[in-house]
Design an enzyme around this catalytic site. Structure first.
Site, mmCIF file in Angstrom:
data_model
loop_
_atom_site.group_PDB
_atom_site.id
_atom_site.type_symbol
_atom_site.label_atom_id
_atom_site.label_comp_id
_atom_site.label_asym_id
_atom_site.label_seq_id
_atom_site.Cartn_x
_atom_site.Cartn_y
_atom_site.Cartn_z
ATOM 1 N N ASN A 1 -5.065 -10.603 1.055
ATOM 2 C CA ASN A 1 -6.051 -11.642 1.354
ATOM 3 C C ASN A 1 -6.734 -11.361 2.696
ATOM 4 O O ASN A 1 -6.073 -11.080 3.691
ATOM 5 C CB ASN A 1 -5.364 -13.011 1.424
ATOM 6 C CG ASN A 1 -4.374 -13.226 0.314
ATOM 7 O OD1 ASN A 1 -4.717 -13.254 -0.852
ATOM 8 N ND2 ASN A 1 -3.102 -13.354 0.683
ATOM 9 N N GLY B 1 4.907 -7.253 -3.567
ATOM 10 C CA GLY B 1 5.361 -6.797 -2.258
ATOM 11 C C GLY B 1 4.537 -7.443 -1.165
ATOM 12 O O GLY B 1 5.062 -7.912 -0.154
ATOM 13 N N HIS C 1 -6.757 -2.296 2.706
ATOM 14 C CA HIS C 1 -7.532 -3.138 1.785
ATOM 15 C C HIS C 1 -8.587 -3.981 2.502
ATOM 16 O O HIS C 1 -9.555 -4.413 1.874
ATOM 17 C CB HIS C 1 -6.598 -4.088 1.040
ATOM 18 C CG HIS C 1 -5.965 -3.508 -0.178
ATOM 19 N ND1 HIS C 1 -6.681 -2.886 -1.169
ATOM 20 C CD2 HIS C 1 -4.661 -3.486 -0.589
ATOM 21 C CE1 HIS C 1 -5.856 -2.496 -2.130
ATOM 22 N NE2 HIS C 1 -4.630 -2.844 -1.806
ATOM 23 N N HIS D 1 -0.785 -0.310 4.005
ATOM 24 C CA HIS D 1 -1.462 -0.453 2.711
ATOM 25 C C HIS D 1 -2.374 -1.682 2.715
ATOM 26 O O HIS D 1 -3.556 -1.601 2.359
ATOM 27 C CB HIS D 1 -0.422 -0.572 1.604
ATOM 28 C CG HIS D 1 -0.986 -0.702 0.224
ATOM 29 N ND1 HIS D 1 -1.030 0.344 -0.665
ATOM 30 C CD2 HIS D 1 -1.528 -1.768 -0.440
ATOM 31 C CE1 HIS D 1 -1.575 -0.049 -1.803
ATOM 32 N NE2 HIS D 1 -1.885 -1.339 -1.690
ATOM 33 N N GLU D 2 -1.825 -2.813 3.114
ATOM 34 C CA GLU D 2 -2.598 -4.056 3.054
ATOM 35 C C GLU D 2 -3.746 -4.054 4.058
ATOM 36 O O GLU D 2 -4.819 -4.607 3.782
ATOM 37 C CB GLU D 2 -1.682 -5.260 3.280
ATOM 38 C CG GLU D 2 -0.488 -5.348 2.338
ATOM 39 C CD GLU D 2 -0.860 -5.236 0.865
ATOM 40 O OE1 GLU D 2 -1.959 -5.696 0.483
ATOM 41 O OE2 GLU D 2 -0.058 -4.686 0.100
ATOM 42 N N MET E 1 0.092 -9.108 -0.465
ATOM 43 C CA MET E 1 -1.240 -9.375 -0.998
ATOM 44 C C MET E 1 -2.245 -9.356 0.134
ATOM 45 O O MET E 1 -2.052 -10.014 1.153
ATOM 46 C CB MET E 1 -1.257 -10.728 -1.723
ATOM 47 C CG MET E 1 -2.633 -11.121 -2.236
ATOM 48 S SD MET E 1 -3.311 -9.891 -3.391
ATOM 49 C CE MET E 1 -5.062 -10.120 -3.142
ATOM 50 N N GLU F 1 -6.466 0.117 -5.242
ATOM 51 C CA GLU F 1 -5.057 0.442 -5.053
ATOM 52 C C GLU F 1 -4.790 1.925 -4.795
ATOM 53 O O GLU F 1 -3.914 2.278 -4.012
ATOM 54 C CB GLU F 1 -4.247 -0.048 -6.249
ATOM 55 C CG GLU F 1 -4.350 -1.546 -6.491
ATOM 56 C CD GLU F 1 -3.938 -2.398 -5.292
ATOM 57 O OE1 GLU F 1 -3.339 -1.853 -4.334
ATOM 58 O OE2 GLU F 1 -4.238 -3.601 -5.297
#
Length: 870
Positions: free
Chosen positions: A275, A271, A311, A307-308, A273, A330
């Site tokens: 980075n 979906g 992170h 969500h990303e 990433m 996660e």
């Protein structure tokens, strides 16, 4: 199929990286790239051999420079199976800092992992760019490296690319010049990254437009899209800017990089990433078209963006030490995505949908024999992809939500800040987080949470009540492991969880009556101010990761509360979800569950209806091989849905809100596919008007209408919709059609859909879902899709091995079988064709099939007789 551990060893610790200087030059004619990497390393102990990770890379020259002396390796050997490269020198290397220089060549593959080619269109012309996807273990496909999350380093990236292309990396550009070897190319150098793991390095090369805004701290935030489509990034950009500020305030730690880029990639497996500073997305996870995107698509984009961005702190700033602790990345990012979306878009009422989707998925998977603990030992890299699942994400998020509600927002915020501050730019384990949250809250977090992360499964709490004194009720509670199958192999042995409990009563229907910690097999608690016969709801607001089984009298009181709308929506959802799970597992009767559905006839909550609809869908699959019973079941379901369908109608209303649009779509889809004649007729009319250009079909209704029309197709509807798909330029529309195609009922049409799935008109990252739509559409489709997968296994496995898509393919084409013979067929096939990185998924599918076999065998007679009386 063996479930044993695979041979694997981590890299030796004698040499470790400090900084990588990576130089890359891709060629889009040959789909190769040339590369050089200079690694500042530290030799920690005497050795004459340096071993690094390397896959699909052809090494050129190599040398080791220390103390003004250059050492050349006597031999360079590549171990393809182990994905390593060993450089052996004639004598031991000197201890301390040095530089390892390696030149190499690689492949711009078409597997959507490593450094791969990305096909896109500009003004109808097909072109190629390059993208990286390194998580979990694919940085080694781009350059030789120490490809383990604990072996952090800084990175200096330099790219040689054609002048007309945009080239992005984690950091900002610090220098750009003409490439001396070709005046049509340019050389771009980027700033040094913070210390980070290899899997977070990123490169994107292609033709893009972008839109830009700034965070409250002045950080430039950009959304990159295909040429001419930057307007579709406006929604994501707005969410990203708000979310970035929210996280900075929540964690009390500024975002540490100088920019934040979000890029829509045409060929993308996952979906998104995370980075660091350069987040890559599927187009459908980032782009929204004001006229053609559904409410569900907007919600999905908001959640994925949040969500990303989570992170960037949880995963990037602080990283798990090894993949055993993947859930730290996660699970927390999944919890935080809902917390942030609720802040940015409060009208979405997003926590109800967390329970309806994430919480439910986690419970379902964790109840089967082949689930796994949240902290699962990872040995071989193939095993890493298998744990990117509902346990690491959804169960992880669910137990964090339980913890959050137990210790409170203040303790949670402080603990998160302390954890992130203490371990910034380092690696951490689960125990480090529990320590920080325990110290911040003053509660025994580690003691309680160990029972949830170290072992798989969760409890069901048996509840009965008695009135021993006037005005007070005594609850008698017993906990045991909940299993999806009565013949479970994991049910034996005592297991006691520490469970934070919240109980609601008529005295406090919108907040807890009492909180306490249940850490024994049996407990008794007294509720004051509650009279005999009053409803008692365990797990108020559905915060605890457990199920409840009530005595008959208590359940009857709760059902009356449902009918009078006395329970909050999350409590109604939780009640029906538990009832269905108890019935499907054999703890209670399926007929009792069916009877209970009438209590929800006046239901208006999307989240509750969504859960009901999922249960109905699962029951219908159980009945696929019993057409007469299935027909009666469909009629019964239509009678339940008719009231809400009439209330909602077909057209949007001013007071619909976000959830109302999704509820209308879901209700129309269900009754239309179950044969409601008026709905089918209206769907066909609106479809014709839409396809002819007479009247545009609402984006929220397109998916259900496409499915209803295809399920009742009598002419060329399938061909027409495929043509419409091929001409669409919005990937959301293409995906909507692709996932509807399996609704066709004619055998020749199903074969046509599968042929279309393998054509060039469907991107590699979407083929699995077209095949899956056939496998999940009907009994006939299920059988045809499985035969297709078996016949084309070598091609499909080669296409998707090493990605999570192989697990999706296996699950969608196997888990809906209902006979022992079908289970045996699946097991025999995969014993003969081991699916790399999907072995656990096969075992989980077999669990699902065997559950269906036992369920139907146990309740078949009672279900059939009950429907005959309806």
């Amino acid at each position: 199929m063996s479930a044993g551990k695979k041979e694997f060893s981590r890299l030796p610790g004698c040499v470790s990286p400090i900084n990588y200087s990576v130089w890359l030059k891709p060629c889009f004619k040959t789909f190769t790239f040339a590369g050089k990497v200079d690694v500042c390393v530290k030799v920690n102990e005497p050795t004459d051999t340096i071993i690094v990770n390397s896959a699909e890379i052809k090494p050129g020259s190599a040398e080791f420079c220390a103390n003004d002396v250059t050492f050349s390796p006597a031999a360079i050997s590549v171990q393809e199976k182990e994905e390593t490269m060993a450089m052996k020198f004639d004598k031991p290397l000197p201890l301390g800092n040095a530089v390892l220089k390696i030149s190499f060549e690689g492949i711009l593959n078409d597997k959507m992992k490593g450094f791969y080619r990305n096909q896109y269109e500009v003004d109808g012309v097909k072109k190629f760019g390059a993208v990286t996807q390194f998580e979990a273990t694919d940085a080694r496909r781009c350059f030789p490296c120490w490809d383990e999350p604990a072996l952090k380093a800084t990175f200096d990236v330099t790219l040689a690319v054609p002048k007309e292309l945009c080239a992005l990396s984690n950091m900002n550009i610090i220098h750009e010049e003409e490439y001396k070897e070709d005046s049509n190319w340019k050389l771009i150098k980027y700033a040094t990254t913070p210390i980070m793991s290899t899997y977070l390095l990123a490169i994107v090369i292609g033709e893009f437009d972008y839109i830009e805004n700034h965070s409250n701290n002045g950080i430039p935030v950009r959304v990159y899209t295909a040429k001419g489509k930057s307007f579709r990034g406006e929604f994501a950009l707005d969410v990203a800017v708000k979310c970035l500020h929210y996280y900075e305030d929540y964690f009390k730690i500024p975002y540490p990089l100088p920019k934040m880029d979000l890029v829509a990639i045409a060929d993308f497996c996952a979906g998104a990433m995370e980075n660091w500073g350069l987040i890559t997305y599927r187009e459908t996870a980032l782009l929204i078209d004001a006229a053609n995107s559904s409410a569900h698509a907007r919600q999905w984009v908001a959640l994925v963006v949040c969500h990303e961005l989570a992170h960037q702190w949880f995963g990037n700033l602080v990283t798990m030490e090894w993949w055993t602790h993947l859930w730290l990345n996660e699970g927390f990012a999944t919890f935080m995505e809902y917390l942030a979306t609720d802040h940015c878009l409060p009208d979405y009422n997003i926590w109800t949908q967390f329970v309806a989707h994430d919480f439910k998925r986690a419970l379902d998977l964790d109840a089967i024999d082949n689930s796994h603990p949240i902290e699962v030992p990872v040995h071989h890299p193939d095993e890493i992809d298998e744990i990117f699942d509902a346990i690491s994400y959804q169960k992880g998020a669910s137990i964090i939500r339980m913890l959050y509600n137990w210790i409170g927002d203040e303790g949670f915020r402080k603990g998160m800040h302390d954890y992130l501050t203490k371990h910034s730019y380092q690696n951490a384990a689960t125990e480090d987080l529990w320590q920080a949250l325990g110290e911040a809250s003053g509660k025994p977090v580690n003691k309680v949470m160990e029972s949830w992360t170290k072992e798989m499964g969760f409890p069901v709490i048996g509840v009965s009540s008695s009135c021993q004194t006037e005005g007070a009720l005594t609850l008698k509670l017993t906990q045991r492991k909940f299993c999806a199958r009565q013949n479970s192999t994991t049910a034996s042995g005592k297991k006691v969880w520490s469970i934070p409990l919240i109980v609601a009563t008529p005295k406090s229907p919108h907040s807890e009556a009492q909180r306490f910690l249940m850490d024994k097999e049996t407990e008794e608690i007294v509720l004051d101010g509650v009279s005999k016969g009053s409803w008692i709801k365990m797990n108020s607001q559905c915060c605890g990761f457990y199920r409840a089984q009530y005595s008959k009298e208590m359940l009857e009181a709760l059902q009356r509360a449902v009918e009078t709308n006395s329970l909050m929506d999350l409590d109604r959802l939780n009640l029906v979800n538990d009832l269905f799970a108890l019935a499907s597992s054999g703890v209670s009767s399926t007929v009792d569950f069916l009877r209970s559905l009438t209590s929800f006839k006046n239901e208006t909550s999307y989240a509750v209806w969504n859960d009901l609809d999922c249960n109905i869908g699962e029951l219908s699959i159980l009945l696929w091989d019993s057409p007469e019973v299935l027909s009666k079941f469909k009629s019964y379901v239509i009678s339940l849905y008719e009231g809400i369908a009439k209330k909602l109608g077909w057209d949007a209303k001013p007071d619909d809100g976000h959830a109302g649009a999704m509820l209308r779509s879901m209700v129309i889809r269900r009754i239309g596919k179950f044969g409601h004649k008026d709905t089918i007729a209206e769907a066909k009319k609106r479809y014709q008007d839409h396809m002819s250009g007479k009247a545009s079909l609402s984006a929220d209704l397109r998916s259900p209408v496409y499915q209803i029309v295809l399920a009742n197709a009598e002419g060329d509807e399938l061909d027409d919709l495929i043509k419409f798909h091929n001409s669409a330029d919005l990937h959301e529309e293409k995906e909507r059609i692709e996932r509807s195609l399996g609704s066709v009922s004619r055998t020749d049409d199903l074969d046509k859909v599968l042929k279309f799935a393998m054509s060039d008109n469907v991107r590699s990252n979407d083929k699995v879902f077209v095949i899956g739509s056939v496998g999940c559409g009907s009994a006939v489709g299920r059988d045809i899709a499985w035969r297709f997968v078996k016949s084309n296994w070598d091609e499909l496995h080669d296409m998707y091995k090493g990605t999570f898509l192989i697990s999706r393919l296996v699950r969608m084409t196997t888990e809906n079988f209902t006979t022992a013979e079908q289970a045996e067929d699946v097991e025999v096939f995969f014993n003969e064709h081991p699916p790399a990185a999907a072995e656990r998924t096969v075992r989980q599918s077999l669990d699902s099939i065997r559950k269906n076999v036992e369920w139907w065998g146990r309740d078949r007679k009672e279900i059939s007789e009950w429907f005959c009386k309806q």
